[in-house]
Motif scaffolding. Structure first.
Motif, PDB file in Angstrom:
ATOM      1  N   ILE A 166      19.756 -20.244  28.344  1.00 19.36           N
ATOM      2  CA  ILE A 166      18.376 -19.673  28.075  1.00 19.36           C
ATOM      3  C   ILE A 166      18.468 -17.655  27.531  1.00 19.36           C
ATOM      4  O   ILE A 166      18.884 -17.851  28.064  1.00 19.36           O
ATOM      5  CB  ILE A 166      17.954 -19.182  29.741  1.00 19.36           C
ATOM      6  N   ILE A 167      17.741 -18.212  26.713  1.00 18.67           N
ATOM      7  CA  ILE A 167      17.587 -16.731  26.444  1.00 18.67           C
ATOM      8  C   ILE A 167      16.248 -16.205  26.075  1.00 18.67           C
ATOM      9  O   ILE A 167      15.398 -16.665  26.563  1.00 18.67           O
ATOM     10  CB  ILE A 167      18.325 -16.584  24.674  1.00 18.67           C
ATOM     11  N   GLU A 182      22.809 -12.948  16.254  1.00 15.44           N
ATOM     12  CA  GLU A 182      22.854 -13.651  16.976  1.00 15.44           C
ATOM     13  C   GLU A 182      22.909 -14.974  17.680  1.00 15.44           C
ATOM     14  O   GLU A 182      22.933 -15.171  18.291  1.00 15.44           O
ATOM     15  CB  GLU A 182      22.641 -12.160  19.045  1.00 15.44           C
ATOM     16  N   ILE A 183      21.402 -14.987  17.630  1.00 19.56           N
ATOM     17  CA  ILE A 183      20.488 -15.745  17.623  1.00 19.56           C
ATOM     18  C   ILE A 183      20.888 -17.330  17.462  1.00 19.56           C
ATOM     19  O   ILE A 183      21.100 -18.176  17.045  1.00 19.56           O
ATOM     20  CB  ILE A 183      19.148 -15.884  17.048  1.00 19.56           C
ATOM     21  N   ARG A 184      22.028 -17.181  15.898  1.00 20.83           N
ATOM     22  CA  ARG A 184      22.098 -17.967  14.730  1.00 20.83           C
ATOM     23  C   ARG A 184      23.353 -18.035  15.922  1.00 20.83           C
ATOM     24  O   ARG A 184      24.528 -19.495  15.809  1.00 20.83           O
ATOM     25  CB  ARG A 184      22.645 -17.622  13.711  1.00 20.83           C
ATOM     26  N   ASP A 185      24.472 -17.539  16.313  1.00 17.13           N
ATOM     27  CA  ASP A 185      25.064 -17.914  16.802  1.00 17.13           C
ATOM     28  C   ASP A 185      25.564 -18.272  18.514  1.00 17.13           C
ATOM     29  O   ASP A 185      25.746 -19.519  19.071  1.00 17.13           O
ATOM     30  CB  ASP A 185      26.141 -16.699  17.807  1.00 17.13           C
ATOM     31  N   VAL A 186      24.272 -18.107  19.133  1.00 15.81           N
ATOM     32  CA  VAL A 186      23.394 -18.966  20.597  1.00 15.81           C
ATOM     33  C   VAL A 186      22.951 -20.887  20.146  1.00 15.81           C
ATOM     34  O   VAL A 186      23.598 -21.863  20.158  1.00 15.81           O
ATOM     35  CB  VAL A 186      22.309 -18.447  20.950  1.00 15.81           C
ATOM     36  N   ALA A 187      22.675 -20.766  18.500  1.00 14.82           N
ATOM     37  CA  ALA A 187      21.885 -22.129  17.975  1.00 14.82           C
ATOM     38  C   ALA A 187      22.921 -23.596  18.386  1.00 14.82           C
ATOM     39  O   ALA A 187      23.296 -24.344  18.238  1.00 14.82           O
ATOM     40  CB  ALA A 187      21.093 -22.005  17.555  1.00 14.82           C
ATOM     41  N   LEU A 198      16.724 -22.602  25.788  1.00 14.15           N
ATOM     42  CA  LEU A 198      15.155 -22.082  26.452  1.00 14.15           C
ATOM     43  C   LEU A 198      15.559 -21.033  25.845  1.00 14.15           C
ATOM     44  O   LEU A 198      16.057 -19.845  25.711  1.00 14.15           O
ATOM     45  CB  LEU A 198      14.730 -22.676  28.132  1.00 14.15           C
ATOM     46  N   SER A 199      14.088 -21.273  24.654  1.00 17.56           N
ATOM     47  CA  SER A 199      14.073 -19.131  24.032  1.00 17.56           C
ATOM     48  C   SER A 199      12.604 -18.790  24.826  1.00 17.56           C
ATOM     49  O   SER A 199      11.743 -19.109  24.108  1.00 17.56           O
ATOM     50  CB  SER A 199      14.124 -19.573  22.825  1.00 17.56           C
ATOM     51  N   ASP A 200      13.055 -18.317  25.144  1.00 18.97           N
ATOM     52  CA  ASP A 200      12.178 -17.211  26.099  1.00 18.97           C
ATOM     53  C   ASP A 200      11.230 -16.142  25.538  1.00 18.97           C
ATOM     54  O   ASP A 200      12.113 -15.318  24.852  1.00 18.97           O
ATOM     55  CB  ASP A 200      12.698 -16.660  27.533  1.00 18.97           C
TER      56      ASP A 200
END
Lengths: 392, 392
Positions: A166-167, A182-187, A198-200
């Motif tokens: 969850i981010i 950061e988002i590309r890394d998480v994905a 889950l992207s809040d």
């Protein structure tokens, strides 16, 4: 024999009760209490949203409707998503329900008791509350300096039991907006390990610097990404309890069945309010955001005037999250201190995880006078004690 | 690795989907479909309830409020309960949430996976749906002739794993109103074995003969009885999604924490509608009930004119539940037959349990013309086949 079930021992609910009880007791004595603890705006919903709700009531939109949400609202969400995120989800990828419920439903539909979910730390307390009562284990990734995420820190916490990451961007309580990198890394981490993400994005309309970037870029919510969105924060509609999830069709179908089982459906007149909200003129949204930005600037500047308090400028969300460790108090002691000495109600950072300790959270969507008076009061209360105030 | 959780395999949701899909497909071709499958009124909420909702919106009752429900509504529920049931619950015995959610919350807060709950058969399908997805075992007590409960049948099904008994009076789908003697027997069995007792009284304002009697007489909801009530049926407010539970304080506190965790709170303007609804003049309620009674009489009389169909006069609720076994069809075949041949959408009795087979359910809160046309159509469709119609 009757007894409460095992899960009731894990129900923690709002951790704010102690602070709220003191605040209410003080308010009952006639004392002015400046309230910054609730993540809500002092400003009303847009008039056209209230009118649309009333019109829907007058037009008889007051009966049972489809559990997944009425089609005109889901169509409006498709179009809004196309404009905002650059892809058009299918109708069967969308379900409407209160945004807070989406957290419960996504966690319960992807993880069994004993499985693990990963959240950032600090985190929104509902993630913890749901894990607590379901017997699902919450694993946290402490954010680094400036509340930034290191993808290596995230990946190091993945185990064979991890089912969901969850981010939350912009983040509650930090106000940090995750960068595209950061988002590309998480994905990439979620895809590599084949885990739901889950992207809040409940604060996606509350960004003052930088821009919103969603992990849905990677799969258009077809494979693993679930977007949580809603109207409480971006459209000042907390009391409508309206949100929506966009995700993989098979997961959304299960969430719809669960909503059908538990709740039947959302009130149709509330869903019509959502259609009106999504049609809000960009100019109105920009005006309100500019005003919110000025409140943020005011609050952060005044907080930085208080001895022992330092506050970074958050790029998004609706909170200031100052570091109060210079006062020598921990966050709960600080919260009680400013409540009793200055009549200021705020939230201890410890409620948002270990990494939240040393901070407190204040929602700055209040009028300028309230912000100024509260900060002045805190400054006075802490003035003679620039260091190491001990709460009595 | 991502995967859906175990509980998703138990999510069954609405069993009506097949019938609804056929009905919608036929309606899309321009054919008139007479819809009796939804347990809702064709009649609007009272104008003063709609006005109260709009006024609450105008007055800014649009922000987060207490999870258990706003105090003025819970006070109104106390007074209403005193008038209706002869006892005044404490404030901490009351929580407001959608009535359907109360079923989910009570079951999950009193039973663990593997535990047992007892329902009557026929039963309202949400009891089964919640048991199915939570892994809690539903044990059923078949009702006897005239859908009466024999307390011996109930007691025979109690085991050391039984945590909860659910009754529903007036009953959905049967319309049967439990007698005071039946209720006293159930309460005695629950007390003897120290088991929670959920009394689903959502149709308590929909009684045409006899009177409502609640097992709360035994303990004023302090020990084991939980009353489920709401506004959908008695006040024609299905789309507001507003209900309330009255029960033992420690259980209600847990349900409130769960509601806080999952939904945060109910919209405050909807709660204000509830206050207005509870203040509805008795005269208006009586007028509407009289009209509903006339619709019931019309539908039951016309159903009894249809070959192979016999229908007892239900004393309460909003449904006719005719025996269609004389047609030679089972309830699902009958439902598809009258939908395709007469454009009548209704609910197969099999959806309400084994004991529901041989019956179908029709909600008669429709205008007289619709009822007459639908029954005429069914009579024609079944006319040449007084016995053993086989669905092709």
């Amino acid at each position: 024999m009757k007894r409460l079930s095992d899960l009731t021992t894990g129900l923690v609910g709002q951790p704010m009760l102690e602070i709220l009880n003191i605040a209410n007791a003080l308010a009952a004595t006639g004392r002015t209490i400046y309230r910054f603890e609730v993540g809500d705006s002092d400003f009303d919903a847009y008039p056209h949203v209230i009118e649309a709700t009333k019109q829907a009531l007058d037009q008889g939109n007051t009966k049972y409707v489809a559990s997944n949400g009425i089609e005109p609202l889901r169509q409006a969400i498709r179009e809004y998503t196309a404009g905002k995120l650059g892809f058009t989800p299918e109708l069967n990828q969308i379900v409407t329900m209160p945004a807070n419920s989406i957290i419960d439903f996504v966690i319960r539909c992807t993880a069994n008791p004993g499985d693990e979910i990963i959240t950032l730390d600090p985190y929104f307390p509902t993630y913890e509350a749901v894990a607590s009562y379901t017997g699902i284990r919450q694993v946290t990734v402490p954010l680094r300096e400036g509340f930034r995420l290191d993808a290596g820190d995230l990946e190091a916490r993945i185990t064979p039991k991890t089912r969901l990451i969850i981010i939350n961007t912009p983040g509650n309580p930090t106000g940090a907006v995750m960068s595209e990198a950061e988002i590309r890394d998480v994905a990439a981490v979620a895809a590599k390990h084949d885990i739901y993400l889950l992207s809040d994005e409940i604060y996606a309309e509350n960004i003052y610097e930088g821009r919103h970037f969603s992990p849905s870029f990677a799969d258009q919510c077809r494979e693993r990404t679930i977007i949580l969105s809603g109207f409480s924060k971006g459209h000042s509609m907390s009391g409508w309890r309206l949100g929506y999830a966009i995700g993989p069709a098979e997961l959304i179908a299960k969430m719809g069945l669960m909503f059908n089982t538990v709740y039947t459906c959302l009130p149709p007149f509330i869903q019509h309010a959502g259609i009106a909200a999504l049609a809000t003129e960009r100019r109105l949204m920009d005006e309100r955001r500019s005003y919110y930005r000025s409140l943020r600037d005011l609050m952060v500047n005044l907080l930085n005037d208080i001895p022992g308090v330092t506050c970074a400028m958050p790029a998004g969300a609706i909170y200031a999250f100052p570091d109060i460790s210079g006062t020598g108090m921990n966050s709960k002691d600080f919260a009680r201190f400013v409540l009793e000495r200055a009549g200021v109600a705020l939230t201890p950072g410890a409620f948002f995880g270990k990494r939240g300790e040393g901070h407190v959270r204040l929602c700055y969507l209040r009028n300028e006078e309230t912000i100024a008076a509260a900060c002045e009061g805190m400054k006075k209360a802490l003035g003679g004690n620039k260091r190491a105030v001990k709460f009595a």
